[in-house]
Design an enzyme around this catalytic site. Sequence first.
Site, PDB file in Angstrom:
ATOM      1  N   ASP A  89      52.416  83.489  15.342  1.00  0.00           N
ATOM      2  CA  ASP A  89      52.787  84.722  14.350  1.00  0.00           C
ATOM      3  C   ASP A  89      52.205  85.862  14.394  1.00  0.00           C
ATOM      4  OD1 ASP A  89      50.434  83.279  13.439  1.00  0.00           O
ATOM      5  OD2 ASP A  89      50.460  84.102  11.368  1.00  0.00           O
ATOM      6  N   HIS A 161      38.168  82.098  12.626  1.00  0.00           N
ATOM      7  CA  HIS A 161      39.504  81.551  12.300  1.00  0.00           C
ATOM      8  C   HIS A 161      39.504  80.398  13.277  1.00  0.00           C
ATOM      9  CE1 HIS A 161      43.746  81.431  10.995  1.00  0.00           C
ATOM     10  NE2 HIS A 161      44.103  81.908  12.177  1.00  0.00           N
ATOM     11  N   ASP A 229      43.752  86.776   9.422  1.00  0.00           N
ATOM     12  CA  ASP A 229      43.567  85.688   9.764  1.00  0.00           C
ATOM     13  C   ASP A 229      41.983  85.411   9.924  1.00  0.00           C
ATOM     14  OD1 ASP A 229      46.184  85.635   9.569  1.00  0.00           O
ATOM     15  OD2 ASP A 229      46.237  84.363  11.433  1.00  0.00           O
TER      16      ASP A 229
HETATM   17 ZN   LIG Z   1      48.584  84.376  10.976  1.00  0.00          ZN
HETATM   18 ZN   LIG Z   2      45.823  82.679  12.804  1.00  0.00          ZN
END
Ligand SMILES: [Zn+2]
Ligand SMILES: [Zn+2]
Length: 322
Positions: A89, A161, A229
Amino acid sequence: MIFLKLTNLKNLFKPKYPLLYMAEKIHLTFLGTSSAIPTATRNHTSIFLRYKSENILIDCGEGTQRQLRKAKINPLKINKILITHLHGDHVFGLPGLFETLGLNNYNKTLLIYGPRGIKKFIKNIIRNFIFTEKIKIQVKEVNGKFIDTEDFEITAMKLKHNSICNGYFFKEKNKLRIDKKKLKKLKLPGSSEIAKLKKGKNIKINKKTIKYKDLTYPEKGRKISFILDTQKCQNIKKLIKDSDLAVIESTFLDSLDKNKVKERMHLTARQAAELAKSSKVKKLILTHLSQRYEYKEKLVLKEAKKYFKKTEIAKDLMSITI
Ligand SMILES: [Zn+2]
Ligand SMILES: [Zn+2]
């Protein structure tokens, strides 16, 4: 159309001493504001930052090219791309963007910065896709301050993350501004003398020394931070400390999905707001919203505002000038 008319009018009022009036605005455009799955109203993550001759793209999720067109931003202007991490993404828009730049004779060297792994990732894109025209790309894996010019710096720090992830801050250098009232009292020097004063150098007018300190005052450079993130970690505070604007991910709501935060390694609206407050951020923009809140944005804003009033929710194609 109105914008065009205004810019034409601007030329009629060109200041006599342009150095005095140069307001180096920082423009931000949110091209995509969804989390892992895009929605009808939110594209995958990408933010465009314009400052002087810098045109910087932060992340390039799928569909970023069309968002650039909608925002009337010419992709050929992009000179730097900062990638936070290699989740789809945030990067699936890169091959398409490279193709467009190649087809339009992009003649700069595109500078791409990202966390460890970005070099191999870009190399694989170039190797695996059949590009009609190739462009020049330079890739750097960064941690710490990696851009330091006369005007600004950009620093990367690791976040927490489930993929190696960088947060970034853009910080304008502190500047000396001319005190126009004091300057008027003197016989106005030319642009080159004003430039010297702004660099902290004394000047001479009619053999008399004019100290820069008597004609200038210090102005703090603006700071914008980008936290995408991550779950809660120490480096967020370091990155966002004293930011004029902090863009922070807010994938979940504390009140509804608190239990998902650790497992998915993201932040809630409440966490982002609390971090902004304790780090003396002036304004907070929440982005990277989960699709589950497609029609519950008001709840996200309400939760964040409970802990930090100066919060706004990013929308696709929203622009902000600082
Ligand atoms: Zn993301
Ligand atoms: Zn991510």
